[in-house]
Design a protein around this motif. Structure first.
Motif, PDB file in Angstrom:
ATOM      1  N   LYS A  49       0.819  -1.212   0.000  1.00 56.95           N
ATOM      2  CA  LYS A  49       0.000   0.000   0.000  1.00 56.95           C
ATOM      3  C   LYS A  49       0.855   1.266   0.000  1.00 56.95           C
ATOM      4  O   LYS A  49       0.434   2.306  -0.506  1.00 56.95           O
ATOM      5  CB  LYS A  49      -0.955   0.000   1.197  1.00 56.95           C
ATOM      6  N   LYS A  50       2.055   1.173   0.538  1.00 58.25           N
ATOM      7  CA  LYS A  50       2.922   2.350   0.661  1.00 58.25           C
ATOM      8  C   LYS A  50       3.336   2.938  -0.690  1.00 58.25           C
ATOM      9  O   LYS A  50       3.712   4.098  -0.759  1.00 58.25           O
ATOM     10  CB  LYS A  50       4.163   2.003   1.482  1.00 58.25           C
ATOM     11  N   VAL A  51       3.255   2.162  -1.761  1.00 57.93           N
ATOM     12  CA  VAL A  51       3.668   2.666  -3.072  1.00 57.93           C
ATOM     13  C   VAL A  51       2.592   3.528  -3.739  1.00 57.93           C
ATOM     14  O   VAL A  51       2.850   4.161  -4.749  1.00 57.93           O
ATOM     15  CB  VAL A  51       4.109   1.535  -4.038  1.00 57.93           C
ATOM     16  N   PHE A  52       1.410   3.563  -3.142  1.00 60.56           N
ATOM     17  CA  PHE A  52       0.295   4.321  -3.715  1.00 60.56           C
ATOM     18  C   PHE A  52       0.156   5.663  -3.001  1.00 60.56           C
ATOM     19  O   PHE A  52      -0.656   5.821  -2.086  1.00 60.56           O
ATOM     20  CB  PHE A  52      -1.004   3.513  -3.624  1.00 60.56           C
ATOM     21  N   ALA A  53       0.934   6.651  -3.439  1.00 58.13           N
ATOM     22  CA  ALA A  53       0.965   7.947  -2.768  1.00 58.13           C
ATOM     23  C   ALA A  53      -0.409   8.609  -2.697  1.00 58.13           C
ATOM     24  O   ALA A  53      -0.721   9.299  -1.728  1.00 58.13           O
ATOM     25  CB  ALA A  53       1.957   8.876  -3.473  1.00 58.13           C
ATOM     26  N   LYS A  54      -1.238   8.388  -3.706  1.00 59.08           N
ATOM     27  CA  LYS A  54      -2.530   9.081  -3.770  1.00 59.08           C
ATOM     28  C   LYS A  54      -3.553   8.551  -2.775  1.00 59.08           C
ATOM     29  O   LYS A  54      -4.537   9.225  -2.493  1.00 59.08           O
ATOM     30  CB  LYS A  54      -3.099   9.017  -5.186  1.00 59.08           C
ATOM     31  N   PHE A  55      -3.338   7.344  -2.253  1.00 56.87           N
ATOM     32  CA  PHE A  55      -4.312   6.833  -1.292  1.00 56.87           C
ATOM     33  C   PHE A  55      -3.713   5.953  -0.203  1.00 56.87           C
ATOM     34  O   PHE A  55      -4.441   5.296   0.529  1.00 56.87           O
ATOM     35  CB  PHE A  55      -5.476   6.113  -1.992  1.00 56.87           C
TER      36      PHE A  55
END
Length: 165
Positions: A49-55
């Motif tokens: 999840k950490k790679v998804f900056a937008k959410f």
């Protein structure tokens, strides 16, 4: 364009039929099933999840109502649909697979995350197909996604090599 025959996906006609038939079911709910893929991926490996900056900072139980999340899962499902639509052309498939890897450069996506999403896709298929999820379905999708993951990793490495000084 010449293609290395050892790199081919080599899906049998029966496997292609299974992939098309099951995708027709899964693609009826692009947002819902796409959300199921990403949420399962976050459950399997919370680090993803950490790679998804937008959410990445939005709690999982609120993601389904987030427009950016819904847009992303729709793109994931559209990519899978594009792959299923190209099953009869191995050269196109290989190009699509590598492009998926290249789209994930710079390496914000570690190689192993391609394997995590593979498991999440299988879980989504199990959920939406119910008793229609058979050993044959599992084998066909595992074969397709194994090839996709392998070549996406190659595409990621190619993108990194092109960017290297």
């Amino acid at each position: 364009m010449s293609t290395d025959r050892s790199a081919m996906v080599n899906l049998a006609e029966g496997e292609k039929a299974i992939l098309r038939r099951t995708w027709a079911v899964a693609s009826r709910d692009m947002v819902g099933n796409g959300a199921n893929i990403l949420l399962k991926m976050f459950e399997i490996n919370p680090e993803t999840k950490k790679v998804f900056a937008k959410f990445r900072d939005i709690p999982d139980n609120q993601l389904r109502s987030t427009p950016r999340f819904r847009a992303h899962v729709t793109r994931v499902m559209a990519s899978i649909g594009t792959v299923v639509n190209a099953l009869d052309d191995d050269e196109v498939l290989l190009d699509l697979f590598k492009d998926i890897g290249k789209k994930h450069y710079p390496p914000r996506i570690p190689d192993e995350y391609f394997d995590v999403i593979a498991g999440a896709i299988l879980c989504m298929l199990q959920r939406c197909l119910g008793t229609g999820y058979t050993a044959e379905v599992d084998a066909a999708w595992t074969k397709l996604y194994g090839s996709l993951a392998r070549h996406a990793k190659d595409g990621l490495k190619e993108a990194a090599a092109m960017k290297a000084p």
